[in-house]
Design a protein around this motif. Structure first.
Motif, mmCIF file in Angstrom:
data_model
loop_
_atom_site.group_PDB
_atom_site.id
_atom_site.type_symbol
_atom_site.label_atom_id
_atom_site.label_comp_id
_atom_site.label_asym_id
_atom_site.label_seq_id
_atom_site.Cartn_x
_atom_site.Cartn_y
_atom_site.Cartn_z
ATOM 1 N N SER A 246 -19.702 -59.561 40.885
ATOM 2 C CA SER A 246 -19.264 -60.277 39.686
ATOM 3 C C SER A 246 -19.147 -59.329 38.496
ATOM 4 O O SER A 246 -19.898 -58.362 38.363
ATOM 5 C CB SER A 246 -20.226 -61.419 39.363
ATOM 6 N N SER A 247 -18.186 -59.626 37.645
ATOM 7 C CA SER A 247 -17.959 -58.776 36.477
ATOM 8 C C SER A 247 -19.184 -58.752 35.565
ATOM 9 O O SER A 247 -19.554 -57.699 35.035
ATOM 10 C CB SER A 247 -16.742 -59.286 35.701
ATOM 11 N N ALA A 248 -19.805 -59.926 35.385
ATOM 12 C CA ALA A 248 -20.956 -59.989 34.483
ATOM 13 C C ALA A 248 -22.122 -59.161 35.018
ATOM 14 O O ALA A 248 -22.781 -58.431 34.276
ATOM 15 C CB ALA A 248 -21.378 -61.442 34.282
ATOM 16 N N LYS A 249 -22.362 -59.266 36.315
ATOM 17 C CA LYS A 249 -23.469 -58.495 36.904
ATOM 18 C C LYS A 249 -23.151 -56.998 36.860
ATOM 19 O O LYS A 249 -24.045 -56.176 36.655
ATOM 20 C CB LYS A 249 -23.736 -58.948 38.334
ATOM 21 N N PHE A 251 -21.326 -55.579 34.597
ATOM 22 C CA PHE A 251 -21.533 -55.247 33.177
ATOM 23 C C PHE A 251 -22.999 -54.950 32.920
ATOM 24 O O PHE A 251 -23.356 -53.936 32.296
ATOM 25 C CB PHE A 251 -21.070 -56.436 32.322
ATOM 26 N N MET A 252 -23.859 -55.841 33.411
ATOM 27 C CA MET A 252 -25.295 -55.673 33.183
ATOM 28 C C MET A 252 -25.809 -54.378 33.792
ATOM 29 O O MET A 252 -26.604 -53.662 33.178
ATOM 30 C CB MET A 252 -26.061 -56.852 33.793
ATOM 31 N N ALA A 255 -24.747 -51.434 31.698
ATOM 32 C CA ALA A 255 -25.543 -51.346 30.464
ATOM 33 C C ALA A 255 -26.921 -50.764 30.760
ATOM 34 O O ALA A 255 -27.422 -49.905 30.028
ATOM 35 C CB ALA A 255 -25.658 -52.723 29.823
ATOM 36 N N TYR A 261 -26.168 -46.779 25.628
ATOM 37 C CA TYR A 261 -25.537 -48.074 25.340
ATOM 38 C C TYR A 261 -26.035 -48.633 24.010
ATOM 39 O O TYR A 261 -25.255 -49.104 23.182
ATOM 40 C CB TYR A 261 -25.833 -49.050 26.488
ATOM 41 N N ALA A 266 -22.551 -52.827 19.028
ATOM 42 C CA ALA A 266 -21.468 -53.731 19.452
ATOM 43 C C ALA A 266 -20.305 -52.973 20.081
ATOM 44 O O ALA A 266 -19.637 -53.473 20.989
ATOM 45 C CB ALA A 266 -20.978 -54.538 18.259
ATOM 46 N N PHE A 269 -21.049 -52.579 23.653
ATOM 47 C CA PHE A 269 -20.814 -53.854 24.354
ATOM 48 C C PHE A 269 -19.328 -54.005 24.675
ATOM 49 O O PHE A 269 -18.942 -54.305 25.805
ATOM 50 C CB PHE A 269 -21.300 -55.001 23.466
ATOM 51 N N ASN A 270 -18.504 -53.774 23.683
ATOM 52 C CA ASN A 270 -17.055 -53.909 23.893
ATOM 53 C C ASN A 270 -16.542 -52.857 24.881
ATOM 54 O O ASN A 270 -15.653 -53.135 25.686
ATOM 55 C CB ASN A 270 -16.305 -53.779 22.567
ATOM 56 N N GLY A 273 -17.401 -53.848 28.329
ATOM 57 C CA GLY A 273 -16.502 -54.954 28.677
ATOM 58 C C GLY A 273 -15.123 -54.447 29.056
ATOM 59 O O GLY A 273 -14.543 -54.868 30.064
ATOM 60 N N VAL A 276 -15.237 -52.691 32.498
ATOM 61 C CA VAL A 276 -15.279 -53.656 33.608
ATOM 62 C C VAL A 276 -13.907 -54.300 33.797
ATOM 63 O O VAL A 276 -13.448 -54.497 34.931
ATOM 64 C CB VAL A 276 -16.379 -54.716 33.350
ATOM 65 N N ASP A 277 -13.239 -54.606 32.696
ATOM 66 C CA ASP A 277 -11.900 -55.221 32.789
ATOM 67 C C ASP A 277 -10.895 -54.303 33.478
ATOM 68 O O ASP A 277 -9.961 -54.763 34.140
ATOM 69 C CB ASP A 277 -11.375 -55.558 31.389
#
Lengths: 305, 99
Positions: A246-249, A251-252, A255, A261, A266, A269-270, A273, A276-277
């Motif tokens: 998953s993209s969120a996992k 990402f985590m 990080a 990081y 911010a 964070f971007n 993101g 990952v995109d």
């Protein structure tokens, strides 16, 4: 001029005087040492790297030298110095090269905040990069070492430097750090690879360094476009398999595996993101190197499911 | 970041940036604090049926969820997150509890 253009005596003299400046793109590191085994290892592992004239600017001034005192006669220790200040605890002198590499990694991770620095191996083929972020013991260095003997270009086995502005990733193509069983695995798989002598009893077990391929060193200033983030995991007897992550996992994990990081706030964070995109995210389990290579070949050809 | 801490951050006046991905029921969130530290975690929320039923984007749903929870339970009388989630389930904003 490259390290290979210098004689052993010249390298020893430059290192002894703190006048050997090596270009580890995009940085220059000035190295000083009085340890003969370290002189040999630097000459062997950095043989393809460019040397910078001694009067030029260096980003990092490092030294690995023997500790003074009575102990040096029966159990000598070496210490890492950064900008002339002792840093970290001293280690047995036979660990000097590993100490230098860990120390230079620290210099980059602690200072190069123009990048988002990821604890990850990064390899490239056809301009597209695979980022392999993973905690120690996941088999990322083993996988990375094997892949770079089979047509992939090494950017890094430890520090991926993501440029937030251009969304491209850089590496320094420095020697690869192999540990414990991976040393034997890579020796068997790529007998032509040049390695230092294994150093036992370090905090990471037995370690050795592997010389980066000449082509990777020559192209070390070329960034790559991140295309895949693959989380490797060595599982005994498992067949090689990619599974979407998953993209969120992802990402985590990035990080967590980033050294700076939090420094970027911010913007970091971007940046993660965006990274990952840009990428397809996978979890990868494997046991046999040959199978892993076949899967990565398919990935680079766009044949993964 | 738990849903509770996200709501606490909203109530305390911090801006939150949320990132979502299409067809994935997880998101990451960043709290713009004044100090060095910030919270970051995955909001485990099942969203697909909401996307269909309410014609909302994933981000819309999460923001609604946070706003609703935060306004229902102000910081000084904040209830345990389980209670808040029950309320949200009643009004149909979530399908299952966060992990």
């Amino acid at each position: 001029m490259k390290i290979s253009d210098l004689s052993s005596a010249e390298i020893r003299s430059l290192l002894g005087n703190g006048e050997l400046l090596i270009h580890i793109q995009p940085f220059v590191v000035r190295i000083k040492t009085d340890i003969p085994s370290l002189v040999q290892d630097i000459a062997s592992m950095y043989v393809h790297f460019d040397v910078v004239p001694p009067h030029r600017f260096a980003d990092f001034h490092v030294e690995v030298s023997r500790e003074r005192g009575l102990r040096r006669w029966f159990s000598p220790l070496a210490r890492f110095y950064f900008d002339g200040r002792p840093s970290f605890i001293p280690l047995p002198v036979h660990q000097a090269f590993a100490m230098l590499e860990w120390g230079v990694n620290w210099c980059v991770a602690a200072h190069a905040h123009q990048y988002l620095i990821l604890h990850a191996a990064v390899i490239e083929r056809g301009g597209r990069a695979v980022i392999l972020p993973a905690p120690p013991g996941s088999g990322k260095s083993t996988l990375c070492a094997a892949l770079i003997t089979c047509g992939w270009r090494l950017l890094s086995d430890e520090l991926g430097m993501y440029d937030i502005q251009s969304s491209r990733i850089y590496g320094m193509a420095r020697p690869l750090n192999l540990k414990n069983r991976s040393i034997e695995i890579i020796r068997d798989f790529a007998p032509q690879a040049t390695m230092t002598a294994p150093v036992p009893d370090t905090t990471k077990g037995t370690v050795c360094l592997m010389r980066p391929p000449d082509d990777s060193v020559r192209r070390k200033s070329e960034p790559a476009n991140p295309a895949w983030i693959v989380l490797p995991r060595y599982v005994p007897n498992a067949s090689a398999a990619l599974a979407h992550h998953s993209s969120a996992k992802t990402f985590m994990l990035l990080a967590e595996q980033s050294f700076n990081y939090e420094v970027h706030g911010a913007q970091g964070f971007n940046a993660i993101g965006d990274l990952v995109d840009q990428c397809e995210c996978y979890q990868f389990t494997y046991s046999r190197i040959e199978d892993a290579i076949a899967v990565f070949d398919e990935l680079s050809l766009g044949e993964s499911s | 970041m738990t849903l509770q801490s996200a709501c606490w951050s909203l109530n305390s006046g911090h801006e939150i940036t949320i990132k979502t991905w299409d067809q994935q029921d997880e998101a990451v969130a960043y709290v713009h604090t004044t100090g060095r530290t910030h919270l970051l975690s995955i909001l485990h929320i099942t969203l697909f049926y909401l996307l269909k039923s309410k014609n909302m984007t994933t981000l819309d749903v999460i923001q609604d969820l946070l706003q609703e929870t935060a306004s229902t339970y102000p910081e000084d009388v904040y209830n345990p997150v389980e209670t808040a989630l029950s309320q949200l389930q009643e009004i149909g904003l979530i399908k299952k509890q966060p992990i």
